[in-house]
Structure formats: C-alpha cells, structure tokens
Design a protein around this motif. Structure first.
Motif, PDB file in Angstrom:
ATOM      1  N   SER A   1       0.665  -1.538  -0.520  1.00  0.00           N
ATOM      2  CA  SER A   1       0.087  -0.095   0.265  1.00  0.00           C
ATOM      3  C   SER A   1       0.613   1.377   0.245  1.00  0.00           C
ATOM      4  O   SER A   1       2.041   1.582   0.485  1.00  0.00           O
ATOM      5  CB  SER A   1      -0.939   0.387   1.445  1.00  0.00           C
ATOM      6  N   ILE A   2       0.463   2.463  -0.315  1.00  0.00           N
ATOM      7  CA  ILE A   2       1.291   3.926  -0.635  1.00  0.00           C
ATOM      8  C   ILE A   2       0.836   4.328   0.361  1.00  0.00           C
ATOM      9  O   ILE A   2       1.422   5.387   0.608  1.00  0.00           O
ATOM     10  CB  ILE A   2       0.619   4.455  -1.941  1.00  0.00           C
ATOM     11  N   ALA A   3      -0.138   3.585   1.057  1.00  0.00           N
ATOM     12  CA  ALA A   3      -0.025   4.432   2.444  1.00  0.00           C
ATOM     13  C   ALA A   3       0.961   4.587   3.877  1.00  0.00           C
ATOM     14  O   ALA A   3       1.276   4.783   4.336  1.00  0.00           O
ATOM     15  CB  ALA A   3      -1.229   3.953   3.359  1.00  0.00           C
ATOM     16  N   ALA A   4       2.181   2.972   3.293  1.00  0.00           N
ATOM     17  CA  ALA A   4       3.316   2.610   4.069  1.00  0.00           C
ATOM     18  C   ALA A   4       4.244   3.819   3.765  1.00  0.00           C
ATOM     19  O   ALA A   4       5.675   3.520   4.387  1.00  0.00           O
ATOM     20  CB  ALA A   4       2.865   1.558   3.908  1.00  0.00           C
ATOM     21  N   GLU A   5       4.004   4.135   2.404  1.00  0.00           N
ATOM     22  CA  GLU A   5       5.206   5.299   2.779  1.00  0.00           C
ATOM     23  C   GLU A   5       5.840   6.426   2.893  1.00  0.00           C
ATOM     24  O   GLU A   5       4.497   7.105   3.052  1.00  0.00           O
ATOM     25  CB  GLU A   5       4.888   5.323   0.828  1.00  0.00           C
ATOM     26  N   PRO A   6       6.656   6.862   3.559  1.00  0.00           N
ATOM     27  CA  PRO A   6       6.877   8.606   3.771  1.00  0.00           C
ATOM     28  C   PRO A   6       6.680   9.045   2.957  1.00  0.00           C
ATOM     29  O   PRO A   6       6.119   9.589   2.003  1.00  0.00           O
ATOM     30  CB  PRO A   6       7.821   8.088   4.200  1.00  0.00           C
ATOM     31  N   GLY A   7       6.059  10.615   3.820  1.00  0.00           N
ATOM     32  CA  GLY A   7       5.539  11.714   2.817  1.00  0.00           C
ATOM     33  C   GLY A   7       3.954  11.425   1.453  1.00  0.00           C
ATOM     34  O   GLY A   7       3.105  11.584   2.681  1.00  0.00           O
ATOM     35  N   VAL A   8       4.083  10.419   1.066  1.00  0.00           N
ATOM     36  CA  VAL A   8       2.751  10.488   0.338  1.00  0.00           C
ATOM     37  C   VAL A   8       1.465  10.377   0.832  1.00  0.00           C
ATOM     38  O   VAL A   8       0.611   9.988   1.213  1.00  0.00           O
ATOM     39  CB  VAL A   8       2.633  10.771  -0.934  1.00  0.00           C
ATOM     40  N   GLY A   9       1.837   8.560   1.921  1.00  0.00           N
ATOM     41  CA  GLY A   9       1.161   8.403   2.853  1.00  0.00           C
ATOM     42  C   GLY A   9       0.197   9.252   3.472  1.00  0.00           C
ATOM     43  O   GLY A   9      -0.859   8.559   3.931  1.00  0.00           O
ATOM     44  N   GLN A  10       1.093  10.444   4.191  1.00  0.00           N
ATOM     45  CA  GLN A  10       0.292  11.120   5.156  1.00  0.00           C
ATOM     46  C   GLN A  10      -0.839  11.335   4.011  1.00  0.00           C
ATOM     47  O   GLN A  10      -1.932  11.982   5.455  1.00  0.00           O
ATOM     48  CB  GLN A  10       0.817  11.913   5.230  1.00  0.00           C
ATOM     49  N   ARG A  11      -1.003  10.859   2.962  1.00  0.00           N
ATOM     50  CA  ARG A  11      -1.478  11.936   1.915  1.00  0.00           C
ATOM     51  C   ARG A  11      -3.006  11.312   1.161  1.00  0.00           C
ATOM     52  O   ARG A  11      -3.027  11.475   0.992  1.00  0.00           O
ATOM     53  CB  ARG A  11      -1.302  12.924   1.440  1.00  0.00           C
ATOM     54  N   THR A  12      -3.035   9.564   2.169  1.00  0.00           N
ATOM     55  CA  THR A  12      -2.838   8.512   0.999  1.00  0.00           C
ATOM     56  C   THR A  12      -4.572   8.513   1.756  1.00  0.00           C
ATOM     57  O   THR A  12      -4.679   8.306   2.903  1.00  0.00           O
ATOM     58  CB  THR A  12      -2.076   7.485   1.237  1.00  0.00           C
ATOM     59  N   MET A  13      -5.802   7.699   1.232  1.00  0.00           N
ATOM     60  CA  MET A  13      -6.837   7.770   1.557  1.00  0.00           C
ATOM     61  C   MET A  13      -6.900   6.210   1.378  1.00  0.00           C
ATOM     62  O   MET A  13      -7.139   5.865   0.161  1.00  0.00           O
ATOM     63  CB  MET A  13      -8.388   8.721   0.779  1.00  0.00           C
ATOM     64  N   ILE A  14      -7.279   5.289   2.091  1.00  0.00           N
ATOM     65  CA  ILE A  14      -7.416   4.175   1.958  1.00  0.00           C
ATOM     66  C   ILE A  14      -8.922   3.433   1.798  1.00  0.00           C
ATOM     67  O   ILE A  14      -9.372   3.691   2.394  1.00  0.00           O
ATOM     68  CB  ILE A  14      -6.650   2.813   3.118  1.00  0.00           C
ATOM     69  N   LEU A  15      -9.165   2.799   0.710  1.00  0.00           N
ATOM     70  CA  LEU A  15     -10.501   2.979   0.341  1.00  0.00           C
ATOM     71  C   LEU A  15     -10.242   0.990   0.608  1.00  0.00           C
ATOM     72  O   LEU A  15      -9.767   0.353  -0.067  1.00  0.00           O
ATOM     73  CB  LEU A  15     -11.435   2.941  -1.053  1.00  0.00           C
ATOM     74  N   ASP A  16     -11.419  -0.003   0.805  1.00  0.00           N
ATOM     75  CA  ASP A  16     -11.372  -1.186   1.651  1.00  0.00           C
ATOM     76  C   ASP A  16     -12.557  -1.110   2.496  1.00  0.00           C
ATOM     77  O   ASP A  16     -13.520  -1.208   2.278  1.00  0.00           O
ATOM     78  CB  ASP A  16     -10.507  -1.663   2.859  1.00  0.00           C
ATOM     79  N   GLY A  17     -12.905  -2.849   2.288  1.00  0.00           N
ATOM     80  CA  GLY A  17     -14.669  -2.892   2.775  1.00  0.00           C
ATOM     81  C   GLY A  17     -14.115  -4.778   2.714  1.00  0.00           C
ATOM     82  O   GLY A  17     -13.835  -5.116   2.462  1.00  0.00           O
ATOM     83  N   PHE A  18     -15.701  -5.026   3.332  1.00  0.00           N
ATOM     84  CA  PHE A  18     -16.063  -6.843   3.641  1.00  0.00           C
ATOM     85  C   PHE A  18     -16.143  -7.093   2.169  1.00  0.00           C
ATOM     86  O   PHE A  18     -16.313  -8.995   2.125  1.00  0.00           O
ATOM     87  CB  PHE A  18     -16.677  -6.863   4.960  1.00  0.00           C
ATOM     88  N   SER A  19     -16.798  -6.528   1.294  1.00  0.00           N
ATOM     89  CA  SER A  19     -17.104  -7.474   0.240  1.00  0.00           C
ATOM     90  C   SER A  19     -16.665  -8.650  -0.461  1.00  0.00           C
ATOM     91  O   SER A  19     -17.118  -9.784  -0.622  1.00  0.00           O
ATOM     92  CB  SER A  19     -17.462  -6.316  -1.458  1.00  0.00           C
ATOM     93  N   LYS A  20     -15.460  -8.206  -0.442  1.00  0.00           N
ATOM     94  CA  LYS A  20     -15.103  -9.128  -1.461  1.00  0.00           C
ATOM     95  C   LYS A  20     -14.106  -9.857  -0.748  1.00  0.00           C
ATOM     96  O   LYS A  20     -14.080 -11.095  -1.214  1.00  0.00           O
ATOM     97  CB  LYS A  20     -13.875  -8.354  -2.213  1.00  0.00           C
ATOM     98  N   SER A  21     -13.699  -9.306   0.148  1.00  0.00           N
ATOM     99  CA  SER A  21     -12.580 -10.356   1.370  1.00  0.00           C
ATOM    100  C   SER A  21     -13.601 -11.449   1.821  1.00  0.00           C
ATOM    101  O   SER A  21     -12.869 -12.738   1.799  1.00  0.00           O
ATOM    102  CB  SER A  21     -11.583  -9.509   2.050  1.00  0.00           C
TER     103      SER A  21
END
Ligand code: PLP
Length: 396
Positions: free
Chosen positions: A217-237
């Motif tokens: 996930s790009i959310a784990a990257e320094p810098g841009v991770g602070q500006r990342t919005m993660i979308l996830d959910g229960f439908s597929k998993s």
C-alpha cells in the motif's frame, strides 16, 4: 422530464445492466453462465452471519454514530495498521454502507472544477463517473496489455500538472487483475513526495485476493502516505457484497469532511452488520485464504481456456477475480461480444469499453463462478468464436 444538468455527467456500472438482461433471458428458459458480476459466489462465513443474528437479537437495530460504531472503527484501525505496516488511529476510520460511498465522498470532498484527477483506464467505471460529477477533469492513465496492465509510472508522471489534485490507484485491479509491485509503489511515492497538494485515493478492496507476492500500500510510504486515503471493505474478502459494508482510512484533516458527506447522505451504516464486521476482522481468516485459493484455481482454468480460443489473448491476472482478454484477433467487436455472446453463446460478460475508452477491443470475465461453469462458458465461447470470428485466423 427535465433533470439537473449534473445528472448528464454521471455514468453507470454496466454489470448491473447485463445482469438484468441475463435474468430476462433466463426467465424465458435460456441457460446463462454468469461471468458479468463482480461478487464472490461463496456464502458469507458462518461465524460472521452468526454474529449478525446475535446482534439483531441483542437489539442492535438503531442508528449508530455516522463514522461507525467505536468497536468496529477500533477493529479496522488494528487490522489496517497490521496489514499495511502503519499506525492508524480509530479516529481516521469512516465506515460506510459498502466501499463505494468512500469513492464518492473522497472525490466530492477533494476535487472540483479546474482540478485534474488521474485514474487508471480501464478501471472501475465509478471513478470516472464521480470525477465528472465533481466537475474536475478526468485524466486517464492507460493500462496496457503488453505490460500486464500494470500502471506505467513514467506515463503517469507525464500526465501530472500543476492542476493535479488527486491520483486514484487500484491494486489488485478491476477489471485487469494487475497488481502494483513494491517497486511501482516506491517510484510513485518518490514522484508524488514533494507535491503536497496532491492526495491519493488507494482502492485496496481486493487486497486479500493476490496470487503471487503480497499487497503493498502506498499508505506505508513516507510523505505521500500522509496524504493517502485507503478504500477497503468486506464485500470481496469475506463474500459480503449484499451486506453493504465498507470503510475508508483518511488523513485526520480529511475525516470531518467525509463524515459531513455521510451525515448528508447515508447517516450511518447498519449497526448489526457492523457488529458482524468486527467478527469478520477478529475471527479466523481461514475462509478468506480458502476463497483466494479457489479463485487461483479458477484463474488458471479460465486463462488457459481463453488463450485456447482463436483470436483471444489473455494475460495472466495476478489478483482480484477478473480476466481481461483482448478479443481484437477474433474480428468481433467487444460490444458485440457482450450483446451477442449473451444471446447466442449464453455467456454473460462485459465489454471492455464499459471500463473506459482504453478498454475497447477487450472483454471482462469475472471468474467468481464454479470451475464447472467456467468450463461450460469456455466451451460455449470457443464454439461461438470459431463460428462467428475471423475465418482467416489460424493462430490456434
Ligand atoms: N472498488 C472496486 C475496484 C470494485 O470493483 C468495487 C466493487 O465491485 C468496489 C470498490 C465497491 O465495492 P462495495 O461497494 O461492494 O464495497
């Protein structure tokens, strides 16, 4: 009847239209193999359904907090922190009825007229629809068959401008099944590192369905991770499409705006399903792994079958449960494939252009169906293409 101008800027999801047509043919007695809709055919694991029944019995049938019940926001924060290797606080989590509203809210909250939004094309059709609805300009980043449909970061770089406000990522990808590598993510993070005006919407709804390597996930990257919005959910998993339960993880400054949009539209997600979602996250993950293993076997079957049909070329998807072959070599247009394939071959599938202009010449098949039905669909398509496709094609 006249409606507001903004309605002309909204697109749709063709999968639901084709499903409707397929059901109408079935009502007349025709046998159809369903490879159009993107939902696991498995039942929701029993411990999750049991938790929902218990929650109903316990009276969890009322409104809840707009951002989600605290127990679920905490469970999501724990899960996302663990699976992405980051530190997420429950205050950053917003729970919604399905993951789709997260897409809607994130784009509406951040993009407006004069802004540009980069997004993969082909991709989930609602991205482009929502970008247009927000009056921002959609800027497609083409996914190419010969690259296994992985996003070309150099190409994306060439499309950045001072007006870029948002970059949408989706890995594993719908409809192509491509997965961004650690290298792709690192290159993108470096590219966006200094652009503090750019946010990222990272749609990770298929993160549990990956066939080699692991999810990055790009959310784990320094810098841009602070500006990342993660979308996830229960439908597929967890095979919970009909439960309508998803979530977003946002930078703290964005959260109040997303909650305001939720308060203005859905109020909150159902409270008894949220309790079941806690059981989904905190209970055994064996069912998730079992489903992913079965999807892998189906992937192998469908890719082999498609590649044996003259004029069809199907790169191997690395995640999600979609195959996205080129049908250019058959001489049959992709829309014809969708319409005639349904009526004449009895296989419900989608034309690639339903996922954006660069999807022309391709079709999408969802292999969230049994191996028996996949075999049946391949046999039918093979016979139909040999009869109706280019006669000069001697490739296979
Ligand atoms: N994102 C992608 C890429 C999808 O394919 C889907 C559903 O097909 C969603 C988000 C939304 O899923 P849901 O609203 O069921 O959580």
């Amino acid at each position: 009847m006249s409606v507001a101008e903004r309605m002309s800027r909204l697109g749709t999801e063709t999968a639901f239209e084709v499903l409707g047509k397929a059901r109408a043919l079935e009502a007349k007695g025709q046998d159809i193999v369903h490879l159009e809709i993107g939902e696991p055919d498995f039942d929701t694991p029993k411990h999750i359904t049991d938790a929902a029944i218990q929650a109903l019995k316990d009276g969890h049938t009322h409104y809840g907090p707009t951002a989600g019940i605290p127990e679920l926001r905490e469970a999501i924060a724990r899960n996302v922190s663990k699976t992405r290797g980051i530190k997420v606080s429950p205050d950053q989590v917003v729970v919604t009825p399905g993951g789709k509203p997260i897409m809607f809210f994130a784009i509406l909250a951040l993009a407006q007229k004069g802004d540009e939004v980069l997004y993969p094309n082909p991709s989930f059709p609602i991205y482009e629809s929502m970008i247009r609805f927000s009056e921002a300009k959609p800027v497609p980043v083409r996914l190419i068959e010969k690259d296994g449909y992985r996003m070309d970061i150099e190409d994306l770089a060439s499309k950045l401008s001072p007006k870029t406000r948002l970059v949408i990522l989706n890995s594993p990808q719908n409809p192509c099944g491509s997965v961004m590598t650690k290298g792709d993510i690192a290159a993108l993070a470096e590219l966006l590192g200094d652009r503090e005006d750019i946010y990222v919407l990272s749609d990770e709804i298929y993160k549990d369905i990956i066939y080699s390597g692991r999810h990055h996930s790009i959310a784990a990257e320094p810098g841009v991770g602070q500006r990342t919005m993660i979308l996830d959910g229960f439908s597929k998993s967890y095979a919970m499409t009909g439960w309508r339960l998803g979530y977003g993880v946002f930078p703290p400054a964005v959260v109040p705006h997303i909650v305001k949009l939720a308060a203005n539209s859905v109020s909150c997600a159902p409270t008894f399903t949220q309790r079941a979602a806690v059981a989904a996250l905190e209970g055994s993950q064996e069912p998730v792994k079992k489903m992913a293993a079965e999807f892998r076997a189906r992937r192998d079957l469908i890719v082999k079958g498609l590649n044996s049909i003259p004029g069809i070329n199907c790169p191997e998807p690395q995640g999600a449960f979609y195959a996205f072959p080129s049908v250019k070599g058959t001489g049959i247009g992709s829309l014809d494939f969708q319409e005639r394939g349904l009526k004449e071959a009895g296989v419900a599938l989608l034309n690639g252009a339903a996922f954006g202009k660069y999807g022309e010449g391709f079709i999408r098949l969802s292999y969230a169906n049994s191996q028996q039905n996949i075999k049946k669909a391949i046999d039918r398509l093979d016979g139909w293409v040999r009869k109706n496709g280019k006669k000069t094609n001697t490739k296979k």
